[in-house]
Design a protein around this motif. Structure first.
Motif, mmCIF file in Angstrom:
data_model
loop_
_atom_site.group_PDB
_atom_site.id
_atom_site.type_symbol
_atom_site.label_atom_id
_atom_site.label_comp_id
_atom_site.label_asym_id
_atom_site.label_seq_id
_atom_site.Cartn_x
_atom_site.Cartn_y
_atom_site.Cartn_z
ATOM 1 N N GLU A 1 0.819 -1.214 0.000
ATOM 2 C CA GLU A 1 0.000 0.000 0.000
ATOM 3 C C GLU A 1 0.852 1.263 0.000
ATOM 4 O OE1 GLU A 1 -3.579 1.981 2.610
ATOM 5 O OE2 GLU A 1 -3.035 -0.098 2.957
ATOM 6 N N TRP A 2 1.972 1.222 0.707
ATOM 7 C CA TRP A 2 2.853 2.404 0.749
ATOM 8 C C TRP A 2 3.514 2.647 -0.601
ATOM 9 C CZ3 TRP A 2 2.485 5.907 4.350
ATOM 10 C CH2 TRP A 2 1.942 5.545 5.580
ATOM 11 N N LEU A 3 3.805 1.570 -1.311
ATOM 12 C CA LEU A 3 4.395 1.719 -2.640
ATOM 13 C C LEU A 3 3.391 2.356 -3.604
ATOM 14 C CD1 LEU A 3 6.837 1.184 -4.473
ATOM 15 C CD2 LEU A 3 5.843 -1.052 -4.957
ATOM 16 N N VAL A 4 2.143 1.962 -3.507
ATOM 17 C CA VAL A 4 1.110 2.547 -4.364
ATOM 18 C C VAL A 4 0.941 4.032 -4.061
ATOM 19 C CG1 VAL A 4 -1.357 2.490 -4.925
ATOM 20 C CG2 VAL A 4 -0.099 0.355 -4.668
ATOM 21 N N VAL A 5 0.958 4.387 -2.781
ATOM 22 C CA VAL A 5 0.853 5.796 -2.391
ATOM 23 C C VAL A 5 2.060 6.573 -2.923
ATOM 24 C CG1 VAL A 5 0.866 7.387 -0.420
ATOM 25 C CG2 VAL A 5 -0.625 5.377 -0.400
ATOM 26 N N ALA A 6 3.242 5.990 -2.814
ATOM 27 C CA ALA A 6 4.456 6.650 -3.319
ATOM 28 C C ALA A 6 4.371 6.836 -4.838
ATOM 29 C CB ALA A 6 5.691 5.840 -2.946
ATOM 30 N N ILE A 7 3.855 5.831 -5.547
ATOM 31 C CA ILE A 7 3.703 5.939 -7.003
ATOM 32 C C ILE A 7 2.733 7.072 -7.345
ATOM 33 C CG2 ILE A 7 2.790 4.765 -9.051
ATOM 34 C CD1 ILE A 7 5.472 3.715 -8.317
ATOM 35 N N PHE A 8 1.616 7.141 -6.621
ATOM 36 C CA PHE A 8 0.671 8.241 -6.845
ATOM 37 C C PHE A 8 1.332 9.592 -6.597
ATOM 38 C CE2 PHE A 8 -3.037 5.345 -6.676
ATOM 39 C CZ PHE A 8 -3.800 5.927 -7.669
ATOM 40 N N LEU A 9 2.059 9.703 -5.493
ATOM 41 C CA LEU A 9 2.702 10.979 -5.172
ATOM 42 C C LEU A 9 3.740 11.373 -6.220
ATOM 43 C CD1 LEU A 9 3.106 10.652 -1.293
ATOM 44 C CD2 LEU A 9 1.471 12.059 -2.561
ATOM 45 N N VAL A 10 4.527 10.416 -6.687
ATOM 46 C CA VAL A 10 5.528 10.719 -7.719
ATOM 47 C C VAL A 10 4.839 11.141 -9.017
ATOM 48 C CG1 VAL A 10 7.285 9.661 -9.209
ATOM 49 C CG2 VAL A 10 7.361 9.303 -6.747
ATOM 50 N N ASN A 11 3.802 10.421 -9.413
ATOM 51 C CA ASN A 11 3.087 10.772 -10.652
ATOM 52 C C ASN A 11 2.456 12.152 -10.565
ATOM 53 O OD1 ASN A 11 2.935 8.776 -12.910
ATOM 54 N ND2 ASN A 11 2.645 7.418 -11.159
ATOM 55 N N PHE A 12 1.768 12.429 -9.476
ATOM 56 C CA PHE A 12 1.138 13.741 -9.354
ATOM 57 C C PHE A 12 2.178 14.842 -9.176
ATOM 58 C CE2 PHE A 12 -2.728 11.260 -7.946
ATOM 59 C CZ PHE A 12 -3.389 11.449 -9.140
ATOM 60 N N GLY A 13 3.310 14.514 -8.574
ATOM 61 C CA GLY A 13 4.407 15.479 -8.508
ATOM 62 C C GLY A 13 4.949 15.794 -9.895
ATOM 63 N N LEU A 14 5.064 14.764 -10.741
ATOM 64 C CA LEU A 14 5.486 14.992 -12.131
ATOM 65 C C LEU A 14 4.461 15.823 -12.888
ATOM 66 C CD1 LEU A 14 7.000 11.520 -13.112
ATOM 67 C CD2 LEU A 14 8.213 13.676 -12.822
ATOM 68 N N TRP A 15 3.188 15.590 -12.620
ATOM 69 C CA TRP A 15 2.152 16.403 -13.255
ATOM 70 C C TRP A 15 2.350 17.868 -12.892
ATOM 71 C CZ3 TRP A 15 -3.434 14.243 -13.662
ATOM 72 C CH2 TRP A 15 -3.414 12.955 -14.198
ATOM 73 N N SER A 16 2.595 18.119 -11.611
ATOM 74 C CA SER A 16 2.798 19.506 -11.170
ATOM 75 C C SER A 16 4.025 20.112 -11.828
ATOM 76 C CB SER A 16 2.947 19.561 -9.651
ATOM 77 O OG SER A 16 1.779 19.106 -9.028
ATOM 78 N N LEU A 17 5.122 19.341 -11.899
ATOM 79 C CA LEU A 17 6.341 19.859 -12.527
ATOM 80 C C LEU A 17 6.130 20.159 -14.012
ATOM 81 C CD1 LEU A 17 9.107 17.673 -10.858
ATOM 82 C CD2 LEU A 17 8.600 20.088 -10.459
ATOM 83 N N PHE A 18 5.447 19.241 -14.724
ATOM 84 C CA PHE A 18 5.159 19.496 -16.139
ATOM 85 C C PHE A 18 4.273 20.726 -16.301
ATOM 86 C CE2 PHE A 18 6.128 14.934 -17.226
ATOM 87 C CZ PHE A 18 7.170 15.241 -18.088
ATOM 88 N N GLY A 19 3.306 20.861 -15.414
ATOM 89 C CA GLY A 19 2.421 22.023 -15.484
ATOM 90 C C GLY A 19 3.169 23.326 -15.265
ATOM 91 N N ILE A 20 4.098 23.318 -14.315
ATOM 92 C CA ILE A 20 4.889 24.523 -14.054
ATOM 93 C C ILE A 20 5.829 24.803 -15.211
ATOM 94 C CG2 ILE A 20 6.701 25.478 -12.566
ATOM 95 C CD1 ILE A 20 5.296 23.998 -10.223
ATOM 96 N N LYS A 21 6.503 23.752 -15.697
ATOM 97 C CA LYS A 21 7.477 23.943 -16.770
ATOM 98 C C LYS A 21 6.815 24.414 -18.064
ATOM 99 C CE LYS A 21 11.379 21.809 -18.959
ATOM 100 N NZ LYS A 21 11.534 21.420 -20.221
ATOM 101 N N LEU A 22 5.668 23.835 -18.405
ATOM 102 C CA LEU A 22 4.980 24.197 -19.646
ATOM 103 C C LEU A 22 3.986 25.343 -19.460
ATOM 104 C CD1 LEU A 22 4.333 20.629 -21.067
ATOM 105 C CD2 LEU A 22 6.078 22.259 -21.788
ATOM 106 N N LYS A 23 3.888 25.834 -18.233
ATOM 107 C CA LYS A 23 2.988 26.950 -17.900
ATOM 108 C C LYS A 23 1.534 26.608 -18.232
ATOM 109 C CE LYS A 23 6.652 30.237 -18.518
ATOM 110 N NZ LYS A 23 7.293 31.159 -19.413
ATOM 111 N N VAL A 24 1.135 25.411 -17.791
ATOM 112 C CA VAL A 24 -0.244 24.951 -17.963
ATOM 113 C C VAL A 24 -0.850 24.848 -16.566
ATOM 114 C CG1 VAL A 24 -1.723 23.147 -18.906
ATOM 115 C CG2 VAL A 24 0.452 23.650 -20.003
#
Length: 185
Positions: free
Chosen positions: A136-159
């Protein structure tokens, strides 16, 4: 006055060419003569424009079909794990190619391809965690990493909406995990 006459003549020659009143070679020669050699370029540009529109429609259609097909491959088929992973990797690589293609062309469809790419990557990473271990902790970590990447892409691409979705995903994931640690009963 001379421009009006040449425009009328050019339109007449185009009409003759469309309705095959003269052989195509004659029409091409007359059009090249009256347009001073510019007609062929216009015709080629029209054909290229139509071809690029058709390719764009096909790309968008394929991108939109990848999300339900990836869910279908993961959850509703009895394919072997290697085949499922290969199909998901193929979908991700195609979405990545379309993303870079539209980014290079500075097209507005970059956002659609980015959304599909992020969703497919989320599906892929969750499938990997489901196959190899269901911690369960691995799944939570995967979610956090994915959503963190979403935030980074959004900031980088200004979306903004991708940044907001990434931050909301992180908050919801953390809230979900913390609420299980402290039951209200």
């Amino acid at each position: 006055m001379a421009d009006e006459r040449s425009t009328i003549i050019i339109n007449e020659i185009k009409y003759w060419k469309q309705h095959k009143m003269l052989p195509q070679n004659y029409c091409d020669y007359l059009l090249a003569l009256y347009t001073k050699g510019d007609y062929e370029e216009e015709e080629v540009l029209e054909k290229q424009g139509m071809k690029s529109k058709i390719l764009l429609v096909i790309q968008v259609f394929l991108l939109l079909l990848m999300v339900p097909f990836s869910l279908l491959v993961i959850y509703f088929t009895q394919f072997k794990m290697i085949l499922q992973l290969s199909i998901l990797l193929f979908f991700i690589s195609y979405a990545l190619w379309v993303f870079f293609y539209h980014r290079k062309k500075k097209s507005s469809f970059i956002y659609l391809s980015l959304n599909v790419l992020l969703l497919l990557f989320l599906f892929f990473s969750l499938f990997i965690t489901k196959v190899f271990t269901f911690n369960e902790w691995l799944v939570v970590a995967i979610f956090l990493v994915n959503f963190g990447l979403w935030s980074l892409f959004g900031i980088k691409l200004k979306v903004k909406y991708i940044t907001i979705l990434g931050i909301a995903g992180i908050i919801i994931t953390l809230f979900y995990k913390i609420s299980h640690l402290f039951p209200l009963n």
